[in-house]
Design an enzyme around this catalytic site. Structure first.
Site, PDB file in Angstrom:
ATOM      1  N   HIS A 195      64.736 -21.328  -9.564  1.00 34.91           N
ATOM      2  CA  HIS A 195      64.291 -20.122 -10.275  1.00 34.91           C
ATOM      3  C   HIS A 195      63.212 -19.318  -9.536  1.00 34.91           C
ATOM      4  O   HIS A 195      62.166 -19.006 -10.092  1.00 34.91           O
ATOM      5  CB  HIS A 195      63.895 -20.409 -11.726  1.00 34.91           C
ATOM      6  N   ASP A 285      68.337 -21.976 -16.096  1.00 34.30           N
ATOM      7  CA  ASP A 285      67.080 -22.516 -16.631  1.00 34.30           C
ATOM      8  C   ASP A 285      67.092 -22.392 -18.159  1.00 34.30           C
ATOM      9  O   ASP A 285      66.079 -22.081 -18.784  1.00 34.30           O
ATOM     10  CB  ASP A 285      65.851 -21.812 -16.033  1.00 34.30           C
TER      11      ASP A 285
END
Lengths: 408, 337
Positions: A195, A285
């Site tokens: 991420h 995520d």
């Protein structure tokens, strides 16, 4: 029901290999009020993900070979995505001593990560990389210098200055990325940076790749589509013009996520990284939270966005404005993550997408227990129509959706 | 933020009548960042009328008769709470307190639970102070009462911004083109943000000065709101300024590595008589209080002829009366008790 590819293609739908998500939170064991393996697997299918990797920040954390085996044995019914488990790097995710990494890999852990509580001690992280190399499994690193991010709750920039919220500077991520790359260079281990949210991080990875290092990275759909202005109430996707009618109030905790939603230039840099191959994968995520963790003051709220079920629409939005080619983002959702994880793309898993379907994100229609997304109430374009696991249709959109599509 | 929901029951028609000359139909006072110049001026004009009431022998008018004002202070504050209490009582409202010490807030009750209680109690106006930036928005979205933000985290303190604007305008006249220096810990200051938000629409320019670690990084790096500049050198910031507002310095900033020492701070960014002399002749000195005399401001300056610090306190009551009146009046101001 067996999958009939031609029937879907005849309707003009796009049929692509099933998506692989290398970063998701299923919350089981320990936080079943936020998500369970079953609800998470169903939500994944609704989002087009046929294979997902569950992060180990559970209670207890996934830090023992026994727990990995136990979880791999838990329900794998047909109406859900395939699940891999990521094991912790350190015992109890405490960042003090290594977990039994060799045995964890032998038990079936697909990768290692202390996601959310990144190993701060560089010497210990070096050891983790050395060990990971022996196991042949990658380390999935959430790059963050916790001393720099301190008590920050959103991106440090003009919006945090205005809202009076403690900021998380881009440098909190970038210094960690730089450290991690230096250690990967030294150990030769497979490092995956997850991420990434800033242009500076992407630049560092680009350089590392140019040097031939085995470093990979992913970005999330929300970082590709939203900016820190969302914390102030904007609900315009990064490629849309600001729309007063769409605006929400400021300080909505659904926009609180770590790493934080960044500035516009960062968003563009993530797309540029996708286009030039610096970014290997798009990972959600997916971070579901029970409402009690989010129905609180902004600075007290848990970090995280429930991401499975809106991922495709966000990513296709960027394709629609030519920020990347369709093939690029599909690769980043399929072969890209498979390469990162060193797994095969399951041959008979498919995702069927109606690129033109307009739909409204509604909390009560989400399969995930976590309704924590700032997209609730927004109209999105592009929706998963069906998901196929092992040749069987494991998810098919509700009649209502199908009707709406056929009326077109 | 404005809301399309109707205001406090029964107050709507009256509000239009009394404030009819200019638009003012806010349901809450959460931040002044989206207020027009007209809206700010309406409140300042109303404040003048309230000052007149405060000068009467019996400082009481009937406009909020029958209204209940709940003071919800989840963070310690005496001055602001007392100021609101006096304001509400001067307008004949019933006032009740939910304070931090001894209340359920201290026992770990969630804000969500407190909001449900506030809603059930049925107050017409909730005046709230909270340590978390944005908490008043959370409350405003979940209650029928009008919410006045009496200070939230580092974010905003709208009544302070308005009273500072009122005090300044009273002292130096029209603020168009005037330059106001704001000195100190801007990063952690809701007062600084609200002063900026209130002074800019009135035509003033703002110069921020203070240690680089106590200025929001984006502002330090040039991404300032239009009309605002940052000048680390206090002497230069004060040169020719029309007024200065000193901010309170929290002593713990030194412990968290943001300041070398309080002594250095006082020497470099403390307001001394000599420095104040760099401003235009007679330019006033303000401070939101409570002051650390000898750190951000010298005693001689705090109590000197240029100091408006006590006037600020008096005006604070009048500004809060004006807002309570505009939000929740049941009876026109002109009616005598």
């Amino acid at each position: 029901m067996r999958f009939d590819r031609h029937a879907f293609e005849a309707k003009g739908h796009l049929v692509v290999p099933g998506f692989i998500d290398l970063h998701a939170h299923l919350r089981e064991p320990g936080f079943e009020d936020s998500e369970t393996i079953e609800t998470g697997r169903r939500a994944a299918l609704r989002g087009g993900f046929t294979t997902i990797c569950a992060m180990p920040n559970t209670e207890p954390p996934i830090d023992s070979p026994g727990l990995v085996k136990e979880l791999l044995g838990r329900g794998h019914g047909v109406n859900g995505a395939r699940v891999h488990y990521v094991a912790t790097i350190t015992r109890g995710r405490k960042g003090r001593e290594l977990a039994d990494m060799v045995e964890l890999a032998a038990a079936g852990a697909v990768a290692f990560s202390d996601d959310g509580s990144p190993v701060q001690d560089p010497r210990l992280f070096r050891s983790a990389l050395e060990y990971a190399r022996v196991t042949g499994r990658p380390v999935i690193e959430h790059p963050e210098d916790l001393a720099l991010s301190a008590k920050g709750v959103m991106h440090e920039g003009t919006v945090s200055a205005r809202l009076g919220l403690p900021g998380i500077p881009a440098a909190a991520e970038e210094t960690a990325v730089a450290r991690d790359i230096a250690l990967a260079r030294m150990t030769g281990a497979r490092l995956h940076l997850t991420h990434l949210s800033t242009g500076g991080s992407i630049d560092l990875v680009r350089r590392a790749k140019a040097d031939g290092l085995p470093v990979t990275c992913d970005v999330t759909p929300h970082h590709l589509a939203m900016t820190d202005e969302w914390v102030a109430g904007s609900r315009a996707l990064a490629w849309e013009v600001e729309d007063e009618a769409l605006r929400a109030g400021p300080y909505e905790s659904s926009t609180k996520v770590n790493p934080p939603l960044r500035g516009r230039a960062d968003v563009r840099a993530l797309w540029a990284g996708l286009v030039d191959g610096t970014v290997d994968a798009i990972a959600t995520d997916h971070a579901p939270h029970a409402s009690v963790k989010k129905e609180v003051e902004f600075d007290q709220a848990a970090f995280g966005i429930s991401g499975f079920e809106t991922a495709v629409a966000l990513v296709l939005g960027g394709v629609g404005v030519h920020w990347a080619a369709l093939g690029t983002v599909i690769d980043a959702l399929t072969v890209g993550p498979a390469r990162v994880l060193g797994i095969e793309v399951p041959r008979d898993d498919w995702t069927v997408i109606d690129r033109d379907a307009e739909w409204i994100v509604r909390a009560d229609e989400m399969a995930s227990k976590g309704k924590n997304t700032p997209l609730i109430g927004r109209t999105l374009t592009g929706r998963v129509v069906a998901t196929v696991v092992g040749g069987e249709v494991a998810y098919e959109g509700e009649a209502r959706v199908t009707e709406a599509i056929s009326r077109r | 933020m404005s809301s399309s929901k109707p205001g406090v029951a029964g107050a709507e028609p009256l509000r239009k009548e009394v404030a009819g000359r200019r638009p003012w139909n806010r349901r809450h006072v959460l931040d002044t960042d989206d207020w027009s110049r007209e809206e700010i001026e309406t409140v300042l004009d109303q404040t003048r009328a309230m000052r007149e009431i405060l000068q009467r022998p019996i400082r009481r008018a009937p406009p909020l008769r029958g209204r209940t004002v709940i003071l919800f202070f989840a963070e310690a504050s005496t001055r602001t709470r007392v100021s609101f209490e006096l304001a509400a009582k001067a307008l004949s409202a019933d006032v009740t307190n939910i304070t931090a010490s001894g209340s359920s807030v201290e026992k770990g009750e969630s804000l969500y639970d407190t909001v449900r209680t506030l809603q059930a109690l049925g107050g017409d106006v909730v005046v709230m102070r909270h340590a978390s930036s944005g908490a008043p928005y959370f409350v405003a979205e979940r209650t029928d009462a009008a919410v006045i933000n009496a200070g939230d985290g580092w974010h905003a303190h709208p009544t302070q911004g308005l009273l500072d604007a009122y005090t300044l305008r009273d002292a130096v006249g029209d603020l168009e083109g005037k330059r106001v220096a704001i000195v100190g810990d801007v990063l952690h200051s809701r007062v600084a943000r609200s002063d900026i938000n209130t002074l800019l629409p009135l035509g003033a320019r703002v110069t921020l000065s203070g240690p680089p670690t106590l200025i929001p990084s984006a502002w330090r790096c040039g991404q300032l709101p239009p009309g605002v500049t940052y000048e680390p050198d206090l002497d230069r910031a004060l040169d020719g300024a029309d007024a200065v507002i000193a901010l309170r310095l929290q002593r713990e900033r030194q412990e968290t590595g943001l300041l070398p020492s309080l002594r250095e701070y006082a020497r470099v960014w403390g307001l001394t008589a000599e420095r104040v002399g760099r401003m235009r002749p007679g330019a006033p000195v303000m401070h939101p209080g409570p002051m650390n005399e000898g750190i951000e401001i010298d005693a001689a300056v705090a109590h000197g002829t240029r100091s408006l610090i006590e006037t600020q306190v008096t005006n604070g009551v009048a500004v809060r009366m004006a807002l309570l009146y505009l939000l929740a009046a049941t009876v026109p101001l002109e009616e005598r008790v």
